[in-house]
Enzyme design. Structure first.
Site, short mmCIF file in Angstrom:
data_model
loop_
_atom_site.label_atom_id
_atom_site.label_comp_id
_atom_site.label_asym_id
_atom_site.label_seq_id
_atom_site.Cartn_x
_atom_site.Cartn_y
_atom_site.Cartn_z
N CYS C 86 0.75 -1.24 0.06
CA CYS C 86 0.14 -0.16 -0.15
C CYS C 86 0.83 1.29 0.04
CB CYS C 86 -0.94 -0.06 0.94
SG CYS C 86 -2.21 1.12 0.97
N HIS C 200 -3.48 -5.55 1.43
CA HIS C 200 -2.82 -5.91 2.50
C HIS C 200 -2.81 -7.19 3.10
CE1 HIS C 200 -2.74 -1.53 3.92
NE2 HIS C 200 -3.66 -1.22 3.23
N GLU C 202 -0.96 -8.34 5.35
CA GLU C 202 -0.72 -8.67 6.86
C GLU C 202 -2.41 -8.23 7.66
OE1 GLU C 202 -0.58 -5.79 5.17
OE2 GLU C 202 -1.38 -4.04 6.47
#
Ligand SMILES: Nc1ncnc2c1ncn2[C@@H]1O[C@H](COP(=O)(O)OP(=O)(O)O)[C@@H](O)[C@H]1O
Ligand SMILES: [Mg+2]
Lengths: 722, 82, 227, 82
Positions: C86, C200, C202
């Protein structure tokens, strides 16, 4: 300067002179003006707030601090509070909403808590400009929340022409702190420094609180506009990290955020709560603009500032933290033994000399009549109920597609709802469920503010706001830990508005008492009226609950075919205050009053079901009534599932009533029998339908209403176009 | 007739410009002797109008009503010569 | 394996990224943007967030940070594997370590949604991913529309630098599955040892958070086969 | 000496400008005969330099290195006469 120019009344001015034993000078008068403003002093609402229950087994900190604190478990505490930014958001919607988010986050940080979630409650008008306003407000909430990195996990929005020129922007923030951490605005000790951290002070927002938020809007408000301040979420993030790091060292006496009325309010509250005094050196306050007057420095509402109280021998350690985060910081004064707030420059140290107990503690409060609380309960508006006799297929679609009921995705997709990776249930569910990384327990967070219900019967609306959030927690089997209330209303000096305010608070107080949930903090925003038209008295209630299985929330939609559908609800329903009524009745009728005793029993039963009954799904019935709740459960269910419901008379009332205490339960046939058997007598529960494999939603009454998945999905997403 | 307009929108002097602040800092770190970076907008648009004066007038009106927020911004409007 | 995670002022997904690494049993090393030298690390992540508040242009200010010179050097001299997520992706583009740029979403709004990503070409060093694989991960950004200079798009495809495209759940890539107006639905690209993506990973580390594909993604980047 | 610089940054023509597009739409809804609204930046800053030429040169360098992104933007730099 005259007392009128700072917004004080003649009586208040006399009172100040009596208490002080002298006439205050201009600077002092200005400070009184802001601190005795409605926004800072709560002079019209404090006596009403006293009705709210504040104590409970989980309460660590009730009202009176920057935020309430409750206990999640032995190790983790939860700080939470709601705050409004209504007036600023009307004047400059993007910045107004953004600084609202920043402000409530600083309140949480000031309690030593790390924010983990935001929830927003918005009200807009129905005219064209309101649409732009909504777009800009959502932009602002997102601009701050997204950038500082706190997820907006839930929220709500409502509409009414009364909000055309008085939109409401209430934001709740939730944070976590270790149980042993004790930091507040009360610990300042003589000899310690006042360390001002963050954005250098500018002329932003001078009089934001005292004038903008404490007076009504009208034609002549144009000149107040320059008081709007700009939010800087980037500096907000640095300030949050630095403050939390400083708190973590355990070296600080106290922390106070700077919000409304800037340094004046922050320092006055701090020394008042700590029962000390302070000497403030104005020449040391870092300013963004040259030649700022003492008055401007003391009243500036520049955002992203924090006041840390630190003993001299710890200063170096704390400054090192500020330097790491590259935050401007400066000692601007010293805590003193004598309880006097002294403000000045090195040349002229005593330009204002004020006892905090007068400045922050002596503002005369509006008295409440002895029978005030009863009066709210007794004022039951009586009007013939709205009872339609026919039933049309189109009605359901029209209600589902109404602005109040349709999908909120266009709003919540503009918020980061997942950052911090705790969001198990986000804004596509009626309430949020968060895991807590340091605990097996999780958080259930809900916010509701049914203003329309309070329009004709504020007492009933107040009760409903509390009942709604607790009902939402019940569907997750979550134990309510505490509530925060955001009160929004018109000009309290008007008799009718004040009556409504009394009734609203009586409703909130009665419901939270009956349901056994304490209120640990909140916010009051008055003077929400334009050219003499007040908004509906709107109570935004936020709830925080303890979820025992946060990684496996109780589903809110059926999972398989062949499930029974059970309806739980009160005997008397009524369409008063419903969306259906607002669409099809020539006038609004009063919202049905909840039977609190019965409601408490229903909620206890639903809560225990959610915790123990295997394989069930649960949903509350809210805006749009059973029809909308069923449609939304249907849309969420696996694609091939259908739902068939048998609707008994009075059908229309049953389909569209928004009375509190109604739930849908989806259960397997094996569980249903036991569930019915074990339900307490006081609870009405009926099997009303089944899930099928036909992929459609059907209501069988004297005629059958048939809705396809595609049609309901489209209506929910885009609204109904007839 | 079509006119090309430029509307420059700037923060009022007393209004905080966080983007400008951060940009100043980074430019200084990069070694430039700069200060007071302020980041405003330059809006270009085409407007149909009978003559230049009316085009300008429309531009000013749009600036006032939408393109700038008088609470925090100032603006100037000019016609680009073809 | 030691993975450095660089925090810039305003970065806000750095902790999430460190947590994700910890969940994979990998040592994450927090790095601060002012460091001029890299400690011994095997790989680097530039996490998501709002470095410098996304002021001026997302990633532009952070791209000038002191640590970026050492990142650049580590890439040039040791082919250091670097992952930009990002805002990290935006920083890498702004620094010129990845081609192209990220302009505002076509809606002009921030967008946070779950997306399906289709693997186009597997970047250097990834293990266990193949063309056509689908990953479900969230996006959350305001400036995520990938753009390149005219004529350069085909070069990117030809050189196998297009990593991920936004697709439908069946892997079909078309205009309706483009959430932000990226050219050719591009969600991630690579260049040598450097990879950037807008989604994302994560945040997709557990089923209860919506998906475990982020786990699969990170393991692939770390060069570990996912079982 | 201190010079005031203006750096105008605009989207390249082929780059989509969503903010400009939605502004076009809103202005049209408001009844204005406008089209092709494009929203760029106008950056003002102060720079220390020996003379105007060097100030301009510093401005161009800053624009190239930081203030504009050559993939999607173009820029012009000018000195504001005192
Ligand atoms: N409606 C309310 N219900 C309960 N407590 C309230 C309410 N409104 C304000 N309070 C309490 O009064 C105190 C002062 O509030 P406020 O001035 O809003 O604080 P701050 O400036 O920190 O936001 C807080 O502890 C707040 O929780
Ligand atoms: Mg506070």
């Amino acid at each position: 300067m005259t007392y009128e120019e700072v917004g004080l009344t003649a009586e208040e001015f006399t009172h100040i002179c009596d208490q002080m034993g002298r006439v205050p000078n201009d600077l002092e008068l200005g400070l009184f003006g802001v601190l005795w403003s409605e926004h800072c002093s709560y002079k019209s609402s404090k006596n009403l707030l006293a009705w709210l229950p504040h104590d409970g087994p989980a309460v660590v900190q009730g009202p009176g601090e920057n935020a309430g604190v409750v206990q999640l478990d032995d190790k983790v505490h939860v700080a939470f509070k709601v705050e409004s930014h209504n007036h600023p958001s009307y004047v400059e919607p993007v910045q107004g909403a953004a600084t609202g988010v920043g402000g409530i986050l600083r309140d949480i940080v000031a309690m030593g808590a790390r924010p983990v979630a935001l929830a927003d409650s918005l009200r807009f008008g129905t005219d064209d400009p309101s649409q732009h306003l909504q777009h800009a407000v959502v932009e602002g909430v997102g601009a701050y929340g997204n950038a500082i990195g706190i997820p907006t996990v839930t929220g709500e929005v409502g509409y009414g022409a009364v909000y055309d020129k008085n939109p409401l922007v209430n934001v709740m923030a939730v944070g976590l702190l270790p149980a042993q951490r004790k930091i507040s605005a009360r610990g300042a000790r003589p000899g310690s420094y006042l360390l001002l951290v963050g954005q250098p002070t500018g002329r932003d927002g001078i009089h934001g609180a005292s004038l903008l938020a404490s007076q009504d809007f009208g034609e002549g408000t144009e000149h107040m506009r320059p008081t709007v301040q700009v939010g800087d979420p980037f500096m907000g993030k640095l300030l949050m990290e630095a403050t939390l790091a400083a708190v973590e060292t355990g070296l600080l006496d106290a922390v106070q955020d700077l919000g409304a009325a800037g340094l004046t309010s922050a320092i006055a509250e701090l020394v008042y709560r700590s029962q000390v005094g302070a000497q403030v050196w104005l020449d040391d306050v870092p300013c963004r603009e040259p030649h700022m007057t003492p008055y401007e420095i003391m009243l500036s509402e520049t955002q992203e500032r924090m006041l840390l109280i630190v003993a001299p021998h710890h200063l170096e350690a704390i400054e090192a933290i500020m330097n790491h985060w590259e935050l401007p910081h400066r000692v601007i004064g010293e805590v003193t033994e004598e309880p006097l707030l002294v403000i000045g420059t090195r040349d002229n140290p005593r330009q204002a000399v004020l006892p905090p107990e007068i400045l922050a503690g002596a503002c005369p409060l509006k008295p409440v009549p002895a029978n005030g609380r009863d009066k709210g309960r007794q004022l039951v508006p009586s009007m013939p109920a709205f009872k339609p006799l026919t039933l049309e297929r189109e009605w359901g679609l029209n209600v589902l597609g109404a602005p109040e009921c349709k999908s909120r995705a266009p709003i919540y997709q503009r918020y980061d709802s997942m950052i911090l990776t705790n969001t198990v249930w986000g804004p596509d569910h009626p309430l949020a469920v968060l895991r807590v990384k340091d605990s097996t327990a999780g958080l259930a967070i809900a916010v509701r503010g049914p203003g329309r219900y309070a329009a004709l019967d504020p007492y009933s609306g107040g009760m409903a706001a509390v009942a709604r959030v607790i009902s939402l927690l019940a569907t997750q089997g979550a134990q309510p830990l505490g509530l925060t209330d955001g009160i929004n209303a018109g000009n309290p000096d008007r008799e009718d508005v004040f009556q409504d305010l009394m009734a609203l608070l009586a409703g909130i107080a009665d419901a939270s008492q009956a349901l056994g949930v304490p209120v640990t903090g909140g916010n009051v925003s008055l003077h929400n009226e334009t050219s003499g038209h007040p908004i509906w008295p709107t109570a935004v209630i936020g709830a925080v609950g303890r979820h025992s299985c946060p990684l496996e929330p109780v589903p809110d939609a059926p999972m398989a075919a062949g499930m029974d559908i059970l309806w739980v609800g009160p005997e008397d329903l009524g369409l008063g205050g419903s969306i259906f009524e607002s669409l099809y009745s020539p006038r609004l009728t009063p919202y049905p009053r909840a039977n609190l005793t019965q409601l408490a029993e229903v909620l206890a039963w639903v809560t225990s079901l959610a915790r123990t009954a295997p394989g069930i799904a649960l949903r509350t019935i809210e805006e749009g009534g059973l029809f909308v709740a069923m449609s939304r459960a249907f849309i969420k269910a696996p694609e091939k599932l259908g739902i068939t419901v048998k609707a008994d008379d009075p059908v229309v009332e049953w389909l569209f009533s928004e009375a509190v205490g109604q739930f849908l339960i989806f259960s397997t046939p094996e569980s249903t029998a036991r569930l019915l058997e074990e339900s307490p007598k006081s609870v009405t529960v009926r099997v009303v339908g089944q899930t099928t494999l036909d992929g459609a939603l059907q209501f069988r009454a004297h005629k059958t209403l048939h809705y396809s998945r595609e049609e309901l999905e489209r209506t929910f997403a885009q609204g109904y176009r007839g | 007739m079509t006119f090309d307009l430029i509307v420059n929108v700037a923060w009022k002097e007393e209004i905080l410009d966080p983007a400008g602040q951060s940009t100043t800092k980074v430019l200084q770190q990069m070694g430039y002797a700069v200060d007071n970076v302020r980041i405003g907008k330059q809006i270009r648009l085409q407007v149909e109008a009978q003559d230049q004066d009316r085009a300008l007038e429309a531009g000013r009106e749009m600036a006032k009503r939408l393109l700038a927020n008088p609470v925090m911004e100032t603006y100037t409007v000019q016609v680009v010569e073809a | 394996m030691r993975v450095g995670v660089i925090s810039f002022p305003g970065s806000n997904c750095d902790d999430d990224t460190l947590n994700a690494l910890a969940a994979l049993g990998v040592e994450g090393v927090p790095l601060w943007y002012q460091q001029t030298e890299l400690p011994p690390v095997d790989r680097l992540i530039l996490p998501g967030g709002f470095s410098y508040g996304d002021y001026l242009r997302s990633g532009a200010l952070a791209a000038q940070a002191p640590i970026m010179a050492s990142v650049e050097q580590a890439i040039a001299t040791q082919a250091m594997p670097v992952l930009g997520i990002c805002n990290g992706f935006q920083i890498l583009c702004e620094r010129g370590l990845l081609p192209g740029a990220l302009r505002p979403n076509v809606s002009g709004e921030f967008l946070c949604t779950w997306e399906t990503l289709r693997v186009v070409s597997v970047p250097q060093g990834f293990v266990g991913l193949k063309t056509g694989d689908l990953l479900r991960m969230p996006i959350a950004h305001h400036e995520g529309a990938f753009a390149v200079e005219p004529g350069f798009l085909s070069t990117l495809f030809d050189q196998g630098q297009v990593f991920l495209q936004y697709s439908d759940p069946d892997g079909q890539v078309h205009a309706l599955t483009n959430p932000n107006g990226s050219v050719a639905n591009i969600a991630g690209i690579s260049q040598g040892s450097v990879t950037g993506l807008m989604p994302h990973p994560e945040r997709a580390m557990a089923q209860y958070l919506g998906s475990v594909d982020g786990r699969r993604f990170l393991k692939a980047w770390l060069g570990e086969e996912d079982q």
